[in-house]
Motif scaffolding. Sequence first.
Motif, PDB file in Angstrom:
ATOM      1  N   ASP A 209      -6.884   7.183  -2.846  1.00  0.00           N
ATOM      2  CA  ASP A 209      -6.855   7.886  -1.557  1.00  0.00           C
ATOM      3  C   ASP A 209      -8.223   7.731  -0.904  1.00  0.00           C
ATOM      4  O   ASP A 209      -9.022   8.662  -0.846  1.00  0.00           O
ATOM      5  N   ARG A 210      -8.486   6.518  -0.402  1.00  0.00           N
ATOM      6  CA  ARG A 210      -9.793   6.187   0.162  1.00  0.00           C
ATOM      7  C   ARG A 210      -9.610   5.453   1.493  1.00  0.00           C
ATOM      8  O   ARG A 210      -9.479   4.225   1.524  1.00  0.00           O
ATOM      9  N   PRO A 211      -9.594   6.172   2.619  1.00  0.00           N
ATOM     10  CA  PRO A 211      -9.459   5.499   3.918  1.00  0.00           C
ATOM     11  C   PRO A 211     -10.539   4.454   4.176  1.00  0.00           C
ATOM     12  O   PRO A 211     -10.293   3.476   4.881  1.00  0.00           O
ATOM     13  N   ASP A 212     -11.738   4.649   3.606  1.00  0.00           N
ATOM     14  CA  ASP A 212     -12.794   3.658   3.821  1.00  0.00           C
ATOM     15  C   ASP A 212     -12.452   2.339   3.136  1.00  0.00           C
ATOM     16  O   ASP A 212     -12.661   1.258   3.701  1.00  0.00           O
ATOM     17  N   LEU A 213     -11.897   2.407   1.913  1.00  0.00           N
ATOM     18  CA  LEU A 213     -11.466   1.182   1.241  1.00  0.00           C
ATOM     19  C   LEU A 213     -10.276   0.552   1.960  1.00  0.00           C
ATOM     20  O   LEU A 213     -10.201  -0.670   2.113  1.00  0.00           O
TER      21      LEU A 213
ATOM     22  N   ILE B 217      -0.854   9.063   2.323  1.00  0.00           N
ATOM     23  CA  ILE B 217      -0.336   8.351   3.490  1.00  0.00           C
ATOM     24  C   ILE B 217      -0.841   9.000   4.775  1.00  0.00           C
ATOM     25  O   ILE B 217      -1.224   8.312   5.724  1.00  0.00           O
ATOM     26  N   ARG B 218      -0.869  10.334   4.813  1.00  0.00           N
ATOM     27  CA  ARG B 218      -1.377  11.026   6.007  1.00  0.00           C
ATOM     28  C   ARG B 218      -2.823  10.635   6.281  1.00  0.00           C
ATOM     29  O   ARG B 218      -3.218  10.419   7.431  1.00  0.00           O
TER      30      ARG B 218
ATOM     31  N   TRP C 127       0.829  -1.204   0.000  1.00  0.00           N
ATOM     32  CA  TRP C 127       0.000   0.000   0.000  1.00  0.00           C
ATOM     33  C   TRP C 127       0.868   1.261   0.000  1.00  0.00           C
ATOM     34  O   TRP C 127       0.567   2.240  -0.680  1.00  0.00           O
ATOM     35  N   LEU C 128       1.959   1.233   0.744  1.00  0.00           N
ATOM     36  CA  LEU C 128       2.863   2.379   0.767  1.00  0.00           C
ATOM     37  C   LEU C 128       3.548   2.570  -0.585  1.00  0.00           C
ATOM     38  O   LEU C 128       3.718   3.692  -1.061  1.00  0.00           O
ATOM     39  N   GLN C 129       3.929   1.473  -1.211  1.00  0.00           N
ATOM     40  CA  GLN C 129       4.711   1.556  -2.442  1.00  0.00           C
ATOM     41  C   GLN C 129       3.864   1.890  -3.663  1.00  0.00           C
ATOM     42  O   GLN C 129       4.319   2.583  -4.575  1.00  0.00           O
ATOM     43  N   GLY C 130       2.630   1.395  -3.704  1.00  0.00           N
ATOM     44  CA  GLY C 130       1.824   1.500  -4.914  1.00  0.00           C
ATOM     45  C   GLY C 130       1.057   2.801  -5.033  1.00  0.00           C
ATOM     46  O   GLY C 130       1.003   3.621  -4.118  1.00  0.00           O
TER      47      GLY C 130
END
Length: 716
Positions: free
Chosen positions: A418-422, A460-461, A411-414
């Motif tokens: 930008d969906r915190p719910d997903l 990321i934030r 997740w960090l690399q790709g």
Amino acid sequence: MRDIHPGATTFYDAPNEIDVDSLQDEDVELIRVLWSRPADGQRTLLPAKFNNTTRWYGIAESDREGRLLMEEMVSWLGPPLCDHPHVIEEPGDLLDERAKLLTNDGVLLRTCVTDGWQREARQNVRSLVNVWMITPERASDAPRPVGRVLRHFYEAIAARDRNTATEALQEIEAGGMLSAKNRRFLRVELLGSLGTPKELQEDPLLQDISLFRRPPTVTDILAQAADGLYIPPDADNSGSVAWRRIALNIEEAWPGLIVHPSQIRSVSGARCLALAELFAEHPRRGVIDCLRTDWVEDALVAGIAALLESSSERPLKGISTVLGYHHSGEFERVLDAAEQVKPEPGVASAVMHAALNLGDAIAAARAVALVDRLPDLDRRSLLSQAAEGVWYAQLVERNEGAQVPDGWVEWLQGDWPDRPDLLNDWCSSWEREAFAVAGEPDVLALELIDALNDQRRGRIRNGLSVFIRWLVADGGLRPSSVPLAVTVLDIMLNSEPGRAERRVALDLLDEILLTGCTTAEYQTAVTALSDQLVRLGAREVDWLTGILDVQLLSGVPDTRMRGRFFAKALAVAVSWIGRIEEADAIVLSKLFKELGLVFTPALADLPESQSSPRLRAFKRVGIYSLSESAAKNAARWIRDEWPDVDVRLSHAHSGSSELNSFVRGSDVVLMQTSHAKHAATIVIERAIETSRLVRVNGRGATSLFRCLLKWATEAG
């Protein structure tokens, strides 16, 4: 009067004591610039003088501009230059009325300049105007990124701030950021967390919500509501006839609520599935195995599982296993079996249908991956069919792509949405034990450093709080994860953190100290925190008190280093004297006193023996918190501040008659939402008037005490 603006003549008539004609040219030019801004829809400040006191009015045409202007006024015109700016709802005098007319039904703010600070306040306004001039204006209708709005939505839910969560949801709707279906899912999360089961059932926007394919979180919220509305406490002794009647009631309210084991996230979900399975002609072996393996401790589930056992089907065997599972509705087993055989169009069609019925993000990704394994000709032929083509498109849309990350490093690399719910859905299937032993923490730490310092920073934030919740889920932070947690805290606080990162760091530090850490790990964390002290402004006093409180309440392996940190924090707090509210100053003085340090802010002129002033009368204070140490410390401070007040504590995990009596017998209840159980908070909210319930969103005794101070000194 000099020609400044057509509206200035009326505004500067008596009783406004500013004589524009007698001002110096540079001051007149400043006023002219300030008056010109509203014509372009921009927020502005206007000076006035009444009864020999200088005022600065903030004028904004929208709520958004008003929020920005409030922050700017606090920063540039806050104490000691002026008092704390506040919103003028009802004009208090003629000058307020004139200023109100200039807002076009927008927001009016006002602050009064402290005597002797007029020149400095004027200079700060001039500096703010310069900042406005060089800052490009974002269009007022330009939407914020959906990830940021979703982050604020979930932060508001965590803080039990229903108004803010509702505003975030309205912003998502107004901007068309998510589909109507996803907005309804967010509404379920809002009402499930901050509303009541009855609201969920009766909300007109949520009618037939169970007929949609839903994320597991939404399904679990509905299951908990069904449990509370339809399953009585003594249901386990009711017998099969009563069980079927309960199942029928749930089916009528939310048809097809839970029909697969993978949808279960709590005992409420297990109960709903067990009850629904009573209507099956041949109960599914997979359902019975799941209930017996994972949920048999619940008496109702155990009783129904025993009843289902006698009429269940035997396990399927042979080449038609996948289609057999699909026919019997065991959709989790369809996916498991299909991944073990050579893909072919019939199997792929069954898998897509099964994934759509399951409704979660991981099932969608598995189904898409299986379809993509088909030979190219077979795949194109399958997706050319009307139904299968639509199914495939829906599965891809579920994750905003054909794939999902298989862990935090990916997740960090790709380049993921930008969906915190997903992200919350994706990480629900990621194993914590495997993560800890596979060597991923070191790789994750390196990736996190890079991601917080390049174009990925925003995404990321927005996802950091999801990562922390995942890391500490299921009973708190694991001892094996403490080194990673310390490393993450260190990285966050050394990557130009904002308020969001600092809030996450506070939560993480609390978990680290509760679990326990080595001296070296504690020193790493405190060093990172110490570096932040010089960067803090007076507006972040609540974060400073939280950091001090967490370390005070928890056992730390290096008390000397904690003492040095408190001494540095004391120096910062002293520099804020005159710039923080009196309630915050009182809280800091009590915190430092616990460690033998002296903090003596210039409080209101009260005799030493006199308690803090109260505008609200109260004799009995109730504190609800699952953190016993925080509640006890807060109770001690309250009794010290108001010796005539009786303080009672509750740490109940569920609703009960005792909790109800505790609430009704209190003049005011402090409910610490960061340490609370949902079942208990519902009872509290129902049993007391809103004006006598204080929701405490922060951690520790300081948050409890500060909120009571502010509530007590507000006009009721």
